[in-house]
Motif scaffolding. Structure first.
Motif, PDB file in Angstrom:
ATOM      1  N   LYS A   1       0.819  -1.212   0.000  1.00  0.00           N
ATOM      2  CA  LYS A   1       0.000   0.000   0.000  1.00  0.00           C
ATOM      3  C   LYS A   1       0.858   1.269   0.000  1.00  0.00           C
ATOM      4  O   LYS A   1       0.494   2.281  -0.590  1.00  0.00           O
ATOM      5  N   ASN A   2       2.009   1.195   0.695  1.00  0.00           N
ATOM      6  CA  ASN A   2       2.912   2.354   0.737  1.00  0.00           C
ATOM      7  C   ASN A   2       3.914   2.377  -0.415  1.00  0.00           C
ATOM      8  O   ASN A   2       4.786   3.256  -0.468  1.00  0.00           O
ATOM      9  N   LYS A   3       3.806   1.371  -1.280  1.00  0.00           N
ATOM     10  CA  LYS A   3       4.684   1.272  -2.456  1.00  0.00           C
ATOM     11  C   LYS A   3       6.157   1.156  -2.058  1.00  0.00           C
ATOM     12  O   LYS A   3       7.042   1.704  -2.720  1.00  0.00           O
ATOM     13  N   ASP A   4       6.402   0.401  -0.976  1.00  0.00           N
ATOM     14  CA  ASP A   4       7.767   0.268  -0.486  1.00  0.00           C
ATOM     15  C   ASP A   4       8.446  -1.012  -0.970  1.00  0.00           C
ATOM     16  O   ASP A   4       9.649  -1.181  -0.748  1.00  0.00           O
ATOM     17  N   VAL A   5       7.691  -1.919  -1.603  1.00  0.00           N
ATOM     18  CA  VAL A   5       8.269  -3.189  -2.027  1.00  0.00           C
ATOM     19  C   VAL A   5       8.398  -3.213  -3.554  1.00  0.00           C
ATOM     20  O   VAL A   5       7.524  -2.738  -4.272  1.00  0.00           O
ATOM     21  N   ASN A   6       9.538  -3.746  -4.002  1.00  0.00           N
ATOM     22  CA  ASN A   6       9.780  -3.869  -5.442  1.00  0.00           C
ATOM     23  C   ASN A   6       9.421  -5.284  -5.884  1.00  0.00           C
ATOM     24  O   ASN A   6      10.172  -6.235  -5.649  1.00  0.00           O
ATOM     25  N   LEU A   7       8.271  -5.427  -6.536  1.00  0.00           N
ATOM     26  CA  LEU A   7       7.780  -6.749  -6.931  1.00  0.00           C
ATOM     27  C   LEU A   7       8.410  -7.268  -8.220  1.00  0.00           C
ATOM     28  O   LEU A   7       8.107  -8.371  -8.655  1.00  0.00           O
ATOM     29  N   THR A   8       9.301  -6.498  -8.836  1.00  0.00           N
ATOM     30  CA  THR A   8       9.982  -6.982 -10.043  1.00  0.00           C
ATOM     31  C   THR A   8      11.210  -7.827  -9.709  1.00  0.00           C
ATOM     32  O   THR A   8      11.808  -8.435 -10.597  1.00  0.00           O
ATOM     33  N   PHE A   9      11.596  -7.871  -8.424  1.00  0.00           N
ATOM     34  CA  PHE A   9      12.764  -8.648  -8.006  1.00  0.00           C
ATOM     35  C   PHE A   9      12.313  -9.813  -7.146  1.00  0.00           C
ATOM     36  O   PHE A   9      11.593  -9.633  -6.154  1.00  0.00           O
ATOM     37  N   PHE A  10      12.729 -11.019  -7.521  1.00  0.00           N
ATOM     38  CA  PHE A  10      12.249 -12.228  -6.854  1.00  0.00           C
ATOM     39  C   PHE A  10      12.625 -12.269  -5.372  1.00  0.00           C
ATOM     40  O   PHE A  10      11.937 -12.882  -4.553  1.00  0.00           O
ATOM     41  N   GLY A  11      13.743 -11.607  -5.044  1.00  0.00           N
ATOM     42  CA  GLY A  11      14.199 -11.658  -3.656  1.00  0.00           C
ATOM     43  C   GLY A  11      13.234 -11.023  -2.680  1.00  0.00           C
ATOM     44  O   GLY A  11      13.329 -11.258  -1.463  1.00  0.00           O
ATOM     45  N   ASN A  12      12.282 -10.251  -3.170  1.00  0.00           N
ATOM     46  CA  ASN A  12      11.335  -9.592  -2.286  1.00  0.00           C
ATOM     47  C   ASN A  12      10.042 -10.379  -2.075  1.00  0.00           C
ATOM     48  O   ASN A  12       9.195  -9.967  -1.283  1.00  0.00           O
ATOM     49  N   PHE A  13       9.876 -11.503  -2.803  1.00  0.00           N
ATOM     50  CA  PHE A  13       8.597 -12.223  -2.672  1.00  0.00           C
ATOM     51  C   PHE A  13       8.720 -13.747  -2.718  1.00  0.00           C
ATOM     52  O   PHE A  13       7.719 -14.447  -2.669  1.00  0.00           O
ATOM     53  N   HIS A  14       9.948 -14.285  -2.777  1.00  0.00           N
ATOM     54  CA  HIS A  14      10.089 -15.732  -3.000  1.00  0.00           C
ATOM     55  C   HIS A  14       9.560 -16.575  -1.828  1.00  0.00           C
ATOM     56  O   HIS A  14       9.312 -17.775  -1.990  1.00  0.00           O
ATOM     57  N   LYS A  15       9.368 -15.973  -0.670  1.00  0.00           N
ATOM     58  CA  LYS A  15       8.821 -16.729   0.465  1.00  0.00           C
ATOM     59  C   LYS A  15       7.328 -16.460   0.690  1.00  0.00           C
ATOM     60  O   LYS A  15       6.749 -16.980   1.638  1.00  0.00           O
ATOM     61  N   MET A  16       6.726 -15.682  -0.175  1.00  0.00           N
ATOM     62  CA  MET A  16       5.311 -15.342  -0.026  1.00  0.00           C
ATOM     63  C   MET A  16       4.423 -16.421  -0.656  1.00  0.00           C
ATOM     64  O   MET A  16       4.845 -17.143  -1.556  1.00  0.00           O
ATOM     65  N   GLU A  17       3.178 -16.505  -0.173  1.00  0.00           N
ATOM     66  CA  GLU A  17       2.206 -17.412  -0.771  1.00  0.00           C
ATOM     67  C   GLU A  17       1.735 -16.825  -2.107  1.00  0.00           C
ATOM     68  O   GLU A  17       1.741 -15.618  -2.331  1.00  0.00           O
ATOM     69  N   LEU A  18       1.280 -17.741  -2.978  1.00  0.00           N
ATOM     70  CA  LEU A  18       0.865 -17.323  -4.316  1.00  0.00           C
ATOM     71  C   LEU A  18      -0.287 -16.315  -4.265  1.00  0.00           C
ATOM     72  O   LEU A  18      -0.292 -15.329  -4.997  1.00  0.00           O
ATOM     73  N   SER A  19      -1.247 -16.551  -3.420  1.00  0.00           N
ATOM     74  CA  SER A  19      -2.413 -15.653  -3.350  1.00  0.00           C
ATOM     75  C   SER A  19      -1.992 -14.238  -2.953  1.00  0.00           C
ATOM     76  O   SER A  19      -2.500 -13.249  -3.496  1.00  0.00           O
ATOM     77  N   LYS A  20      -1.051 -14.146  -2.005  1.00  0.00           N
ATOM     78  CA  LYS A  20      -0.566 -12.841  -1.580  1.00  0.00           C
ATOM     79  C   LYS A  20       0.179 -12.126  -2.718  1.00  0.00           C
ATOM     80  O   LYS A  20       0.046 -10.920  -2.926  1.00  0.00           O
ATOM     81  N   PHE A  21       0.976 -12.919  -3.413  1.00  0.00           N
ATOM     82  CA  PHE A  21       1.749 -12.346  -4.519  1.00  0.00           C
ATOM     83  C   PHE A  21       0.819 -11.866  -5.642  1.00  0.00           C
ATOM     84  O   PHE A  21       1.014 -10.781  -6.195  1.00  0.00           O
ATOM     85  N   GLN A  22      -0.208 -12.659  -5.947  1.00  0.00           N
ATOM     86  CA  GLN A  22      -1.167 -12.263  -6.981  1.00  0.00           C
ATOM     87  C   GLN A  22      -1.890 -10.973  -6.587  1.00  0.00           C
ATOM     88  O   GLN A  22      -2.109 -10.093  -7.422  1.00  0.00           O
ATOM     89  N   TRP A  23      -2.269 -10.887  -5.339  1.00  0.00           N
ATOM     90  CA  TRP A  23      -2.932  -9.667  -4.855  1.00  0.00           C
ATOM     91  C   TRP A  23      -2.008  -8.454  -4.999  1.00  0.00           C
ATOM     92  O   TRP A  23      -2.433  -7.387  -5.461  1.00  0.00           O
ATOM     93  N   ALA A  24      -0.758  -8.639  -4.644  1.00  0.00           N
ATOM     94  CA  ALA A  24       0.203  -7.536  -4.724  1.00  0.00           C
ATOM     95  C   ALA A  24       0.415  -7.100  -6.176  1.00  0.00           C
ATOM     96  O   ALA A  24       0.486  -5.895  -6.467  1.00  0.00           O
ATOM     97  N   ILE A  25       0.487  -8.060  -7.084  1.00  0.00           N
ATOM     98  CA  ILE A  25       0.659  -7.742  -8.505  1.00  0.00           C
ATOM     99  C   ILE A  25      -0.554  -6.988  -9.032  1.00  0.00           C
ATOM    100  O   ILE A  25      -0.434  -6.023  -9.800  1.00  0.00           O
ATOM    101  N   ASP A  26      -1.742  -7.427  -8.632  1.00  0.00           N
ATOM    102  CA  ASP A  26      -2.972  -6.730  -9.050  1.00  0.00           C
ATOM    103  C   ASP A  26      -2.952  -5.273  -8.592  1.00  0.00           C
ATOM    104  O   ASP A  26      -3.337  -4.359  -9.330  1.00  0.00           O
ATOM    105  N   GLU A  27      -2.514  -5.070  -7.354  1.00  0.00           N
ATOM    106  CA  GLU A  27      -2.414  -3.715  -6.835  1.00  0.00           C
ATOM    107  C   GLU A  27      -1.381  -2.895  -7.607  1.00  0.00           C
ATOM    108  O   GLU A  27      -1.573  -1.710  -7.877  1.00  0.00           O
TER     109      GLU A  27
END
Length: 406
Positions: A311-337
């Motif tokens: 929400k604060n736009k603090d995470v870079n979702l283009t780099f795998f190191g920032n999301f490789h431990k996240m669940e798929l549903s969470k990652f999909q939600w973040a990408i949609d946002e």
């Protein structure tokens, strides 16, 4: 006289079967029989006597026989073939002369002088006034293509046909004008309609292409996307180059250390002057290998983000190191946002570009030190070996024998 018509039809069938090229998709037996049929239609509905009817029927059958020899001047060749055949069948000279005149009347620019010539001209072009006009016209276009006369696109052929039907062709006999002219006009109207439709389509596509080109030139989006694409590709390529350079140093120094340990280590007890240069050599190679490993060593990240980070736009979702431990549903939600917000997309790409640059800076700084230490180590080692050899008082041959021989 009706027997001569039947005999002539058999003659033409056999002649075309044996001598006419298969590339004649229009001027063939089918066309000849179509002309004969049209001729008979006009004869049946006109005041034509029996003798003239035979002349017309013979002309319809023989008018395209010249194509077995040549497309050029085929009418004159057809007259010769007709004359030779009819004389062999003992046909009277008056009939042969009438057939000759009718065949020559089928020339495109010939203006018919009498009813017989008008009849054969109308029969020869009867397909203009038939429902199968389009199919027959395509056969003629195909023939021109196969024989190398001229290549026509569908549009060019349609335009040429329209010009022919409007400016050059006409029906002459009352029967043809009454029965075939209406269908000819219907065929012409369809061609004109298709032409108009194609013009609109071409105009629409041209306008669409112009607007698309204008939009691409005027829109900054394309330039922005090109910038990010090029910059990221260059960074990744530079990272690959750095890894390759580090791997080369690792391989070279591993071989050097292996050779030094296998050849010199066992000789240090009996040749103490080799200890110092060998130690320098091995030490510089070891440091080089360590730095090469550090340069290519991956950095482990936490691999998680929170809803607040998105929400604060603090995470870079283009780099795998920032999301490789996240669940798929969470990652999909973040990408949609992310995709909902254009600024967030470009912000993420900018961060990715920036941190790739930071990684490259680290890699190339370490590699610079690695190559520097490697070169200095080689130079110092060689100088040290030279000084040690000189201090030992041994000749070059003795030293070489000591190093090479086990």
């Amino acid at each position: 006289m009706s027997n001569i018509v039947s005999t002539t039809e058999t003659f033409v069938r056999d002649l075309f079967k044996e001598k006419l090229s298969g590339t004649f998709t229009y001027h063939n037996l089918t066309h000849t029989l179509r002309v004969l049929k049209g001729t008979n239609e006009i004869i049946e509905n006109s005041k034509i006597n029996a003798k003239d009817a035979v002349i017309l029927q013979l002309s319809a059958l023989l008018h395209d026989t010249g194509y077995i020899e040549s497309r050029e001047n085929h009418e004159e060749i057809s007259v010769r073939i007709a004359k030779e055949f009819l004389e062999s069948q003992d046909v009277d000279k008056e009939t042969i002369s009438g057939v000759k005149e009718c065949i020559l009347a089928t020339k495109m620019n010939h203006e018919p002088a009498n009813l017989l010539e008008e009849t054969i001209r109308d029969a020869d072009s009867s397909h203009f006034g038939k429902k199968y006009f389009q199919e027959v016209s395509e056969f003629l276009r195909k023939e021109y293509s196969l024989q190398g006369v001229q290549e026509y696109s569908a549009q060019d052929w349609r335009d040429a046909t329209i010009k022919l039907m409007v400016k050059k062709h006409q029906f002459y006999t009352p029967y043809a004008i009454k029965e075939w002219q209406p269908q000819k006009e219907s065929n012409l109207a369809k061609l004109l309609k298709d032409k108009k439709k194609d013009k609109k389509k071409i105009k629409k596509e041209k306008l669409k292409a112009e607007l698309k080109a204008k939009y691409k030139d005027a829109s900054p989006e394309r330039g922005i996307q090109t910038f990010y694409r090029t910059a990221l590709r260059n960074h990744i390529k530079l990272s690959d180059i750095a890894d390759t350079k580090a791997n080369i140093l690792l391989s070279v120094n591993a071989i050097i250390i292996s050779l030094v340990l296998s050849n010199l280590l066992s000789k240090l007890d009996t040749n103490p002057y080799l200890v110092t240069p060998s130690a320098i050599f091995v030490l510089s190679s070891t440091i080089t290998m360590i730095l090469a490993v550090i340069a290519t060593r991956p950095n482990v990240t936490r691999g998680k983000f929170t809803d607040e980070d998105v929400k604060n736009k603090d995470v870079n979702l283009t780099f795998f190191g920032n999301f490789h431990k996240m669940e798929l549903s969470k990652f999909q939600w973040a990408i949609d946002e992310l995709l909902k917000d254009r600024d967030y997309v470009y912000s993420s790409l900018t961060k990715d570009l920036y941190f790739l640059g930071k990684v490259l800076d680290r890699k190339y700084r370490i590699l610079r030190w690695t190559y520097t230490i490697f070169v200095i180590g080689i130079i110092v080692s060689i100088l040290s070996f030279a000084i040690s050899f000189k201090a030992s008082g041994q000749s070059v041959e003795e030293v070489t024998k000591t190093i090479v021989n086990p």
